[in-house]
Write an enzyme that holds these catalytic residues in place. Sequence first.
Site, PDB file in Angstrom:
ATOM      1  N   HIS A   1     -35.067   6.158  44.315  1.00 38.50           N
ATOM      2  CA  HIS A   1     -35.569   7.382  44.944  1.00 38.50           C
ATOM      3  C   HIS A   1     -37.095   7.360  45.028  1.00 38.50           C
ATOM      4  O   HIS A   1     -37.770   7.098  44.035  1.00 38.50           O
ATOM      5  CB  HIS A   1     -35.100   8.556  44.078  1.00 38.50           C
TER       6      HIS A   1
ATOM      7  N   HIS B   1     -43.912  13.044  50.219  1.00 36.68           N
ATOM      8  CA  HIS B   1     -42.762  13.943  50.124  1.00 36.68           C
ATOM      9  C   HIS B   1     -43.093  15.367  50.559  1.00 36.68           C
ATOM     10  O   HIS B   1     -42.419  15.936  51.408  1.00 36.68           O
ATOM     11  CB  HIS B   1     -42.221  13.951  48.690  1.00 36.68           C
TER      12      HIS B   1
HETATM   13  O1  G3P Z   1     -32.906  11.151  50.592  1.00 35.67           O
HETATM   14  C1  G3P Z   1     -32.470  11.637  49.376  1.00 35.67           C
HETATM   15  C2  G3P Z   1     -33.491  12.527  48.715  1.00 35.67           C
HETATM   16  O2  G3P Z   1     -34.734  11.895  48.762  1.00 35.67           O
HETATM   17  C3  G3P Z   1     -33.586  13.884  49.359  1.00 35.67           C
HETATM   18  O3  G3P Z   1     -34.392  14.776  48.654  1.00 35.67           O
HETATM   19  O4  G3P Z   1     -36.461  16.071  48.386  1.00 35.67           O
HETATM   20  O5  G3P Z   1     -36.221  13.898  47.223  1.00 35.67           O
HETATM   21  O6  G3P Z   1     -36.543  13.952  49.667  1.00 35.67           O
HETATM   22  P1  G3P Z   1     -35.974  14.661  48.474  1.00 35.67           P
HETATM   23 MG    MG Z   2     -36.439  11.836  50.095  1.00 34.49          MG
END
Ligand code: G3P
Ligand code: MG
Length: 250
Positions: A14, A56
């Site tokens: 992630h 992000h």
């Molecule tokens: O793509 C999965 C995840 O990254 C979605 O949530 O807020 O971490 O971008 P976020």
């Molecule tokens: Mg994401």
Amino acid sequence: SEPIAWSYPHVVAHRCGGVLAPENTLAGLDQAVRHQVAMVEFDAKLSSDDVPFLLHDDDVDRTSDGHGPAARLSYAALSKLDAGRWFDASYAGERMPTLESVARRCIALGLQANVEIKPCPGRDAETGTRVARAVQAYWADAPVQPLLSSFSETALAAARDAAPELPRGMLFGALPDDWAQCVWRLRCVSVHLDHTDLDAARVAALREAGYRTLVYTVNDLERARTLVAWGVDAICTDRIDRINALTLSV
Ligand code: G3P
Ligand code: MG
């Protein structure tokens, strides 16, 4: 048109390197490699001068030493901000990378990619178009094309129109009642879901309908094993030190 064959691994880091490096940086890619994780997810948006780069949040404040909305800054301005020191002094000097530099590094390291299109507010369509075209160009010679995803239906539709051949996944929190129409319209290969809102029957229904599933953000190994047993195809995790190809043997 038939969806392309799915050729992605079970574990996805992630925001590049999970919690082991500042999020959405090149340093995170090295952590993924170090923990034998073969695929990374990261968030792509546009600078004020339309350069696709990784971040992000809408604002730069949390993950850099700058202030305010990223949408107001040119890439030249963004590239001067420190995107590592907030995380740890040892990462001082880390930058918000361009999508181009991330593509180059992923290809060099043999990392596969899930490019999450995360538009600045109000820029959904143009971000979808530009990020999709950039992915087409940067990964043109790569053996496996990145998986595009977005919470924004508008961005993903624009990406589909700009690069119909690139595989797409629709991101949801909880699965909405009209999910099937939405993923059909976008010709998605996968549905990306918050794992906390999921059970075995729902995973089975998604598989039955012909879709792959990616879940986020799973940081507990036992939970990851349960999800894989239900038939989930990919686990997006912050804890690649705990959940990786060695620990999640499938
Ligand atoms: O793509 C999965 C995840 O990254 C979605 O949530 O807020 O971490 O971008 P976020
Ligand atoms: Mg994401």
